[in-house]
Design a protein around this motif. Structure first.
Motif, PDB file in Angstrom:
ATOM      1  N   PHE A 149     -38.198 -22.871  -8.682  1.00 54.22           N
ATOM      2  CA  PHE A 149     -38.801 -21.553  -8.514  1.00 54.22           C
ATOM      3  C   PHE A 149     -38.021 -20.767  -7.461  1.00 54.22           C
ATOM      4  O   PHE A 149     -37.421 -21.350  -6.552  1.00 54.22           O
ATOM      5  N   THR A 208     -38.963 -18.338  -4.483  1.00 54.18           N
ATOM      6  CA  THR A 208     -40.066 -17.799  -3.691  1.00 54.18           C
ATOM      7  C   THR A 208     -39.482 -16.771  -2.724  1.00 54.18           C
ATOM      8  O   THR A 208     -38.711 -15.920  -3.107  1.00 54.18           O
ATOM      9  N   THR A 233     -45.204 -25.013  -6.710  1.00 52.33           N
ATOM     10  CA  THR A 233     -44.109 -25.969  -6.518  1.00 52.33           C
ATOM     11  C   THR A 233     -44.645 -27.348  -6.157  1.00 52.33           C
ATOM     12  O   THR A 233     -44.234 -28.361  -6.732  1.00 52.33           O
ATOM     13  N   VAL A 293     -39.713 -30.720  -9.163  1.00 49.84           N
ATOM     14  CA  VAL A 293     -40.065 -29.303  -9.019  1.00 49.84           C
ATOM     15  C   VAL A 293     -39.833 -28.891  -7.568  1.00 49.84           C
ATOM     16  O   VAL A 293     -40.428 -29.463  -6.648  1.00 49.84           O
ATOM     17  N   ASN A 294     -38.962 -27.931  -7.380  1.00 44.64           N
ATOM     18  CA  ASN A 294     -38.627 -27.449  -6.039  1.00 44.64           C
ATOM     19  C   ASN A 294     -38.528 -25.932  -6.054  1.00 44.64           C
ATOM     20  O   ASN A 294     -38.640 -25.290  -7.104  1.00 44.64           O
ATOM     21  N   ALA A 295     -38.306 -25.349  -4.887  1.00 44.67           N
ATOM     22  CA  ALA A 295     -38.167 -23.892  -4.788  1.00 44.67           C
ATOM     23  C   ALA A 295     -37.086 -23.542  -3.784  1.00 44.67           C
ATOM     24  O   ALA A 295     -36.872 -24.267  -2.802  1.00 44.67           O
ATOM     25  N   GLU A 321     -39.625 -26.590  -0.540  1.00 45.30           N
ATOM     26  CA  GLU A 321     -39.205 -25.194  -0.564  1.00 45.30           C
ATOM     27  C   GLU A 321     -38.047 -25.068   0.415  1.00 45.30           C
ATOM     28  O   GLU A 321     -38.218 -25.243   1.620  1.00 45.30           O
TER      29      GLU A 321
END
Length: 265
Positions: A149, A151, A175, A189-191, A252
Motif C-alpha cells: 500500500f 500511505t 496493512t 502485506v506492507n506499506a 509501514e
C-alpha cells in the motif's frame, strides 16, 4: 594477470531480476505510481496499471514505451470498475505476484471547509477503493506474493488534511490486519509511507504554480535531509518490500527523509 573482481561480480548481476513476474499497480499513470511501473518493467516484470484519465493513460504508455506495461482505465470508487479490472487482470496476466495499491487524492480543507461530499470523495478513493480493490484481486495473487500500500508519513501533520490523513491512517490499519489475515497464504502485506516527494501534482488536487512553489519550499524546509524525495526513491522502497523483503510483513516503511522521525541537523 590479476582478476578484475568488480567486473567479474557485475557480470553475474541479473539485469532482469523480475522477468516472469506479474504485477498490478493502481494509480500508475503519474508520479510515484508511474515510477513503480517503470521500475518493475525495467526489471522485466509484466504490469497492468490503472488510471482514471484516458489522456494520462496515453501519456504514461508513451513514456513507459514497453510492451510489458498494459494500461487499464479504472475508477477505484466504482465497484463495477474494480470487478472489471479483476477480469482484465485475469485475462491478461492470469496469476499475479505483486499488487501495489497506490491511487490517492488529497485536498487542502480546514475544519470549516470540509464538506460531506469532499470527505466521501477522499475516503472513497484512498480507503474504500484501496480495500475493495484488494478484496477483488486477492484471489489472483499467488501464494508467496505480496501487497504494498501507499500511505503517508503521518507522524507530523499539515493543517488542512483531516480527511486525507484519516483515510491514509485507515490504509495503514489495513496493512496490519490483512498481513495477519493472509499469513496462511504466505502473502506479505506492507506499506510505504512517503513524506515530501517531488511529483507533478505534489499529491494535492488543483495546485496553482504559485502554491506548488510554496509547497516545495515548505517541504524542503521541514524535511531533515533538506530536500524532497524523488519518485524513483519511493519506487525503490516499494519494490524492496514487494520482492526482496521476504521476511517482512505488516510494516509501514517511511520514505520521508527523516520527516516523521523527529530528526534535526
Amino acid at each position: 594477470m590479476p582478476t578484475n573482481h568488480s567486473t567479474q561480480a557485475s557480470s553475474t548481476i541479473d539485469p532482469k531480476p523480475l522477468a516472469g513476474r506479474r504485477a498490478v499497480v493502481t494509480g500508475g499513470t503519474i508520479g510515484m505510481g508511474r515510477a513503480i511501473v517503470q521500475a518493475l518493467t525495467d526489471r522485466g516484470a509484466e504490469v497492468v496499471y490503472t488510471g482514471r484519465s484516458d489522456r494520462r493513460l496515453a501519456e504514461a504508455q508513451a513514456a513507459l514505451d514497453t510492451p510489458l506495461a498494459h494500461p487499464v482505465r479504472s475508477d477505484a470508487t466504482d465497484a463495477n470498475a474494480i470487478a472489471d479490472l479483476s477480469d482484465q487482470v485475469a485475462d491478461r496476466l492470469g496469476r499475479i505476484d505483486y499488487l501495489f495499491i497506490n491511487q490517492g487524492i488529497a485536498e487542502f480543507q480546514t475544519l470549516e471547509e470540509v464538506t460531506e461530499e469532499s470527505w466521501d470523495r477522499i475516503f472513497d478513493v484512498n480507503a474504500k477503493g484501496a480495500f475493495f480493490t484488494v478484496q477483488r484481486l486477492i484471489p489472483l495473487i499467488s501464494e508467496g506474493g505480496s501487497i504494498v500500500f501507499t500511505t503517508v508519513s503521518n507522524d507530523r501533520i499539515f493543517p488542512g488534511l483531516s480527511a486525507y490523513s484519516g483515510a491514509k491512517e485507515a490504509v495503514a490499519a489495513f496493512t496490519k490486519v490483512l498481513a495477519a489475515e493472509l499469513l496462511p497464504r504466505k502473502i506479505r502485506v506492507n506499506a510505504i509511507a512517503p513524506g515530501f516527494i517531488l511529483t507533478p501534482t505534489m499529491g494535492v488536487a488543483e495546485l496553482t504554480d504559485e502554491q506548488r512553489a510554496e509547497f516545495i519550499e515548505q517541504g524542503n524546509a521541514s524535511t531533515p535531509m533538506g530536500r524532497g524525495g524523488t519518485v524513483e526513491e519511493v519506487a525503490a522502497a516499494a519494490l524492496y518490500l514487494a520482492a526482496e523483503a521476504t521476511f517482512t510483513t505488516g510494516v509501514e516503511l517511511p520514505v520521508d527523509g527523516g520527516f516523521g522521525q523527529g530528526l534535526s541537523a
